[in-house]
Design a protein around this motif. Sequence first.
Motif, mmCIF file in Angstrom:
data_model
loop_
_atom_site.group_PDB
_atom_site.id
_atom_site.type_symbol
_atom_site.label_atom_id
_atom_site.label_comp_id
_atom_site.label_asym_id
_atom_site.label_seq_id
_atom_site.Cartn_x
_atom_site.Cartn_y
_atom_site.Cartn_z
ATOM 1 N N ARG A 5 33.445 41.502 33.022
ATOM 2 C CA ARG A 5 33.929 42.226 31.787
ATOM 3 C C ARG A 5 34.181 43.701 32.205
ATOM 4 N NH1 ARG A 5 30.470 41.724 26.493
ATOM 5 N NH2 ARG A 5 31.741 39.911 26.152
ATOM 6 N N THR B 262 37.636 43.367 34.035
ATOM 7 C CA THR B 262 38.656 42.955 33.307
ATOM 8 C C THR B 262 38.995 44.363 32.396
ATOM 9 O OG1 THR B 262 37.812 40.962 32.754
ATOM 10 C CG2 THR B 262 39.389 41.707 31.224
ATOM 11 N N SER C 286 40.975 46.444 34.894
ATOM 12 C CA SER C 286 42.065 45.984 35.389
ATOM 13 C C SER C 286 43.231 46.225 34.339
ATOM 14 C CB SER C 286 42.138 44.555 35.345
ATOM 15 O OG SER C 286 41.189 44.067 36.552
ATOM 16 N N CYS C 287 42.529 46.017 32.910
ATOM 17 C CA CYS C 287 43.475 46.540 31.594
ATOM 18 C C CYS C 287 44.007 48.005 31.294
ATOM 19 C CB CYS C 287 42.722 45.905 30.375
ATOM 20 S SG CYS C 287 42.525 44.423 30.064
#
Length: 193
Positions: free
Chosen positions: A5, A8, A11-12
């Motif tokens: 999580r 992610t 990365s976002c």
Amino acid sequence: MPVLRRNTLVSCLIALLCGGTLWLAYDWFQSRYVRAFEEHATLFTGDSLHLPAALAGPGAIRVVHFWDAACPCNVGNQQHLAELVAHYQPLGVKFYAMEKGRKHSRLPDNLAALQPLEALPGADGLPASPAVAIWDQRGQLAYFGPYSEGAVCNSANSFIEPVLQALTERRAVNATHTMAVGCYCLWEASAKP
């Protein structure tokens, strides 16, 4: 799961940061290098245009191309202008170019035959470019206005070819006031784009 999580989310955030940076760079480039233009109706009047003393009087048909290096509308007519030069220069038509602000920018290689003009009486008050002025064999202004109407210029929608054809056949032309809708950039120094 928390590591996945977190990766992610990181990365976002990186993707969002890259996207925002690209958008800012694009916006900066557009405002700095791409001059805004509108396709709008423009009235071209040639009342104040005169040939310089060295070119005035009877002689060859003289074509003056008015252009602005920062205007994106030039791209649409440069190939057409090169075709006009290739066709009409062997018939004795003389081609000249006058740049807005006289910055000495370079025309494309296919327009190297155009002789630069440093001054043309009345040119400072032109409404927009690209534009063209054509003087007949008597030294009278025969045409002043745009190359064509619309976003692009070619032989199918050109105002210039019929004028040059008539003049090479020694027929009179008087079209010094024209209005057209097309891709033009403001020429006058006092005008705001």
